[in-house]
Scaffold this active site. Structure first.
Site, short mmCIF file in Angstrom:
data_model
loop_
_atom_site.label_atom_id
_atom_site.label_comp_id
_atom_site.label_asym_id
_atom_site.label_seq_id
_atom_site.Cartn_x
_atom_site.Cartn_y
_atom_site.Cartn_z
N GLU A 192 0.85 -1.22 0.00
CA GLU A 192 0.00 0.00 0.00
C GLU A 192 0.88 1.26 0.00
O GLU A 192 0.53 2.27 0.61
CB GLU A 192 -0.94 0.03 1.21
CG GLU A 192 -1.83 -1.18 1.38
CD GLU A 192 -3.08 -1.15 0.52
OE1 GLU A 192 -3.28 -0.19 -0.24
OE2 GLU A 192 -3.84 -2.14 0.60
C1 LIG Z 1 2.98 -10.04 0.33
C2 LIG Z 1 2.82 -8.94 -0.65
C3 LIG Z 1 1.56 -8.67 -1.16
C4 LIG Z 1 1.41 -7.67 -2.12
N1 LIG Z 1 0.17 -7.47 -2.68
C5 LIG Z 1 0.07 -6.66 -3.78
C6 LIG Z 1 -1.16 -6.61 -4.52
O1 LIG Z 1 -2.15 -7.25 -4.18
N2 LIG Z 1 -1.18 -5.84 -5.63
C7 LIG Z 1 -0.10 -5.10 -6.05
O2 LIG Z 1 -0.21 -4.43 -7.06
N3 LIG Z 1 1.07 -5.14 -5.36
C8 LIG Z 1 1.18 -5.90 -4.25
N4 LIG Z 1 2.36 -5.96 -3.55
C9 LIG Z 1 3.50 -5.18 -4.02
C10 LIG Z 1 3.83 -4.04 -3.10
O3 LIG Z 1 2.87 -3.03 -3.23
C11 LIG Z 1 5.24 -3.57 -3.44
O4 LIG Z 1 6.12 -4.58 -3.00
C12 LIG Z 1 5.58 -2.25 -2.81
O5 LIG Z 1 4.84 -1.22 -3.41
C13 LIG Z 1 7.07 -1.91 -2.91
O6 LIG Z 1 7.53 -2.08 -4.21
P1 LIG Z 1 8.84 -2.95 -4.49
O7 LIG Z 1 8.68 -4.24 -3.82
O8 LIG Z 1 9.07 -2.95 -5.95
O9 LIG Z 1 9.98 -2.17 -3.77
P2 LIG Z 1 10.80 -0.93 -4.36
O10 LIG Z 1 9.86 0.03 -4.96
O11 LIG Z 1 11.91 -1.45 -5.18
O12 LIG Z 1 11.38 -0.33 -3.02
C14 LIG Z 1 12.54 -0.84 -2.37
C15 LIG Z 1 12.94 0.15 -1.27
O13 LIG Z 1 13.25 1.41 -1.88
C16 LIG Z 1 12.49 2.43 -1.30
N5 LIG Z 1 12.16 3.42 -2.33
C17 LIG Z 1 11.61 3.22 -3.54
N6 LIG Z 1 11.41 4.38 -4.16
C18 LIG Z 1 11.83 5.34 -3.32
C19 LIG Z 1 11.88 6.75 -3.37
N7 LIG Z 1 11.41 7.45 -4.41
N8 LIG Z 1 12.39 7.41 -2.32
C20 LIG Z 1 12.83 6.75 -1.21
N9 LIG Z 1 12.80 5.43 -1.11
C21 LIG Z 1 12.30 4.72 -2.14
C22 LIG Z 1 11.23 1.75 -0.77
O14 LIG Z 1 10.62 2.51 0.25
C23 LIG Z 1 11.81 0.43 -0.29
O15 LIG Z 1 12.31 0.57 1.01
C24 LIG Z 1 2.53 -6.92 -2.54
C25 LIG Z 1 3.78 -7.17 -2.00
C26 LIG Z 1 3.95 -8.18 -1.10
C27 LIG Z 1 5.33 -8.47 -0.58
#
Ligand SMILES: Cc1cc2nc3c(=O)[nH]c(=O)nc-3n(C[C@H](O)[C@H](O)[C@H](O)COP(=O)(O)OP(=O)(O)OC[C@H]3O[C@@H](n4cnc5c(N)ncnc54)[C@H](O)[C@@H]3O)c2cc1C
Length: 599
Positions: A406
């Site tokens: 979220e």
């Molecule tokens: C169990 C689970 C259920 C999920 N369910 C859904 C779902 O139903 N539908 C869906 O669409 N997604 C879902 N997700 C995905 C989830 O929303 C994403 O994992 C989340 O938005 C983070 O994206 P990422 O994993 O690509 O991390 P990244 O975006 O790669 O982030 C990695 C780190 O970098 C930081 N970061 C990234 N950008 C910035 C910035 N601009 N400034 C500072 N820090 C930053 C983040 O805060 C984080 O700490 C789910 C994930 C999990 C693990």
């Protein structure tokens, strides 16, 4: 349909930073009606009687079990709270929906399944669907006959969701969009019947689609091996020349971001409510264990450090519960006030946007509170807390995801400040005049201000001064960095922390004052004690974060002056938080539960 008794004019989103609400104007759990409580009771009984007995099988992903439970919950009206009655849903008001989410969140696996289905999987159709789409899909989703999922993330696009590589092309006949790409981390992915999928038409126009599982080319992948929430399904979803009828385009071409972000606003608030429900259950479990477990010839709950943990778990929970229900009350008031002035769905959307700051606060503060609560519960259980046979072990693992999905807590911290600035620049929030007024006040030296009186008078002053600290720190930051402020992420993080603490402190304060006015000071003493502890600690955090921010903005003599001013705002009497926490612990231990339920 449950209706709410909230009639007060709603405070504007973010206005808590500038105005002092009166206790009578905030919604608190004591204002939850009997009808709303009944919804919560039905939800809680369902989880306790129908879900918890199957936790082992759910954690082992017994095929068909979770969909069966969703269906059962749907039959009781628990899966379609946000769906209007004309499409078979509960048409719940915001308070009832909040109570429902809270009480369904005892077990992480089910809470996440419910959130993905009833929230992000269903609400896009409620808010953005055509009449045909609503009629076709909402009754099935509301009854739990069908399960919904939300497919935004991709392997390379999580926080940066618009970096989507999933493409959609209209076929030659102009009848279908052909989707190609991979979605990642999709909750309910393994058993959903309907996916809200985001893709770029012609690789450019970010757009939402309603994709049925049985559409050719829609292929959910294998279950991911996760750290926690094993009871929930998380899979990739592959789209290989997936044929989606043209009429299943949701909302408008190129407006997928509007669907995505509004739905996430709603999901973030819901996550805060869910954290409240999850932590209450964990607190009860820990309080009971502290009574049963003996060491050195005593119950471990008799030891001061154990009492302190139980008290602090309850206090932080109290802060989040106070914020969540205050926000729910504001949202409900705003929706009620606008009910006659237009389309209900549009009103809801506007309300979600209005309170986007409070929703991000609920998400961040709620998820961090839950992590604290489960961590302390593991500690209270000692070695047993580290064993899978004990529910606190699972709760510890289950909790961790909440800071990630979220919108990660980093992204939400940035959003809090971005949205505040946007409202300030757009004239919806008089932050700039308030910061300028404060700057004048600082230059002219300390002025005489009437001291607050009555219950929690000192804390009232502390909260008012915390708002000044925010204006001081934020005003300086905006003046120095202007449109480059977004590049100063650490500074933004510090400011967001101050904003959250202010909302939390004031929500505790107003709730306790309202309780004291209604029931008397003596009857509300433990709540008053919890409020004093929370504000004492939060004020220290506010001072720390404001000082960090100020030091990043000013230097030399100006920094010395600014720090001297900050010290003036931060001045406060020492509070015996050890003694007050003992009082709160006694209340937790007396009832083996969170002591402010419904109060
Ligand atoms: C169990 C689970 C259920 C999920 N369910 C859904 C779902 O139903 N539908 C869906 O669409 N997604 C879902 N997700 C995905 C989830 O929303 C994403 O994992 C989340 O938005 C983070 O994206 P990422 O994993 O690509 O991390 P990244 O975006 O790669 O982030 C990695 C780190 O970098 C930081 N970061 C990234 N950008 C910035 C910035 N601009 N400034 C500072 N820090 C930053 C983040 O805060 C984080 O700490 C789910 C994930 C999990 C693990």
């Amino acid at each position: 349909m449950a209706t709410s008794l909230v009639t007060k004019p709603a405070a504007k989103g973010g206005s808590f930073l500038l105005e002092s609400a009166s206790p009578a104007d905030v919604f608190t759990p004591a204002d939850i009606t009997d009808d709303q409580k009944l919804i919560g009771q039905t939800a809680e009984e369902f989880v306790v009687n129908e879900v918890l007995p199957h936790v082992k099988d759910l954690e082992n992903k017994k095929a068909g079990l979770m969909p069966e439970l969703v269906k059962k919950a749907g039959e009781l009206g628990l899966m379609g709270g946000g769906v209007p009655e004309e499409y078979g849903g509960g048409g719940l008001d915001k308070i009832s929906a909040t109570v429902l989410t809270e009480k369904l969140s005892i077990y992480g696996g089910f809470a996440v399944t419910h959130g993905a289905h009833a929230g992000i999987g269903t609400l896009p159709i409620v808010y953005f669907g055509t009449e045909e789409q609503k009629k076709k899909y909402l009754p099935k989703l509301a009854s739990g006959e069908w399960i919904g999922a939300y497919c935004l993330s991709e392997p390379q696009a999580g926080s940066d969701a618009q970096n989507s590589l999933t493409r959609a092309e209209l076929n030659k006949e102009g009848t279908h969009y052909i989707l190609n790409g991979q979605k990642m981390w999709i909750t309910n992915g393994g058993f959903a019947d309907l996916y809200v999928v985001f893709a770029k038409i012609d690789g450019e126009k970010f757009t939402a689609f309603l994709v049925e599982r049985t559409f050719p080319g829609c292929k959910p992948g294998n279950e991911e091996h996760k750290m926690g929430i094993h009871g929930s399904s998380t899979t990739p979803v592959f789209l290989e020349n997936c044929k989606v009828p043209k009429e299943n385009l949701l909302h408008e071409i190129g407006r997928g971001h509007i669907v995505a972000f509004n739905i996430l606003n709603s999901g973030r608030f819901t996550l805060g409510a869910s954290a409240v429900g999850g932590s209450k259950f964990v607190l009860t479990t820990a309080a009971k264990y502290a009574k049963e477990r003996k060491a050195f010839g005593k119950q471990i709950g008799d030891f001061g450090m154990m009492k302190e943990k139980l008290a602090e778990m309850a206090i932080q929970l109290y802060a989040v519960e106070s914020m969540v229900y205050r926000s729910a009350g504001n949202m409900e008031s705003a929706m009620t006030a606008a009910a006659d002035s237009g389309d209900k769905i549009q009103t809801t959307m506007k309300t979600l946007e209005e309170y986007a700051i409070e929703s991000s606060i609920a998400k961040v503060y709620g998820s961090e509170m839950l992590d604290f609560v489960v961590d302390e519960a593991v500690q209270i259980f000692g070695g047993y807390g580290f064993h899978e046979d004990y529910s606190v072990c699972r709760a510890y693992r289950d909790s961790r995801i909440n800071r990630i999905f979220e919108g990660t807590n980093e992204i939400n911290r940035m959003l809090i400040i971005q949205m505040l600035m946007k409202r300030a620049m757009g004239g919806q929030l008089a932050l700039i005049p308030a910061a300028m007024k404060l700057a004048d006040e600082i230059l002219s030296g300390p002025s005489f201000e009437e001291a607050p009186e009555g219950v929690l008078a000192d804390e009232t002053r502390v909260v008012a001064n915390a708002k000044k600290m925010f204006l001081q720190a934020a005003g300086g930051a905006v003046q120095k960095f202007r449109d480059k402020l977004a590049d100063e992420q650490e500074l933004i993080g510090a400011l967001a922390n101050v904003v959250m603490e202010i909302y939390a402190m004031e929500s505790c304060l107003l709730r306790a004052q309202k309780a004291a006015a209604a029931k008397g000071e003596a009857a509300s003493q433990v709540m008053i004690d919890a409020t004093r502890v929370f504000i004492s600690d939060a004020a220290e955090r506010v001072e720390h974060e404001s000082r960090r921010a100020i030091a990043a903005v000013h230097e030399g003599d100006m920094l010395t002056t600014q720090v001297a001013v900050l010290k003036r705002f931060a001045k406060r009497a020492a509070v015996n938080t050890i003694a007050l926490r003992r009082n709160v612990a006694a209340a937790v231990q007396g009832q083996d539960r969170y002591p402010f339920e419904g109060r």
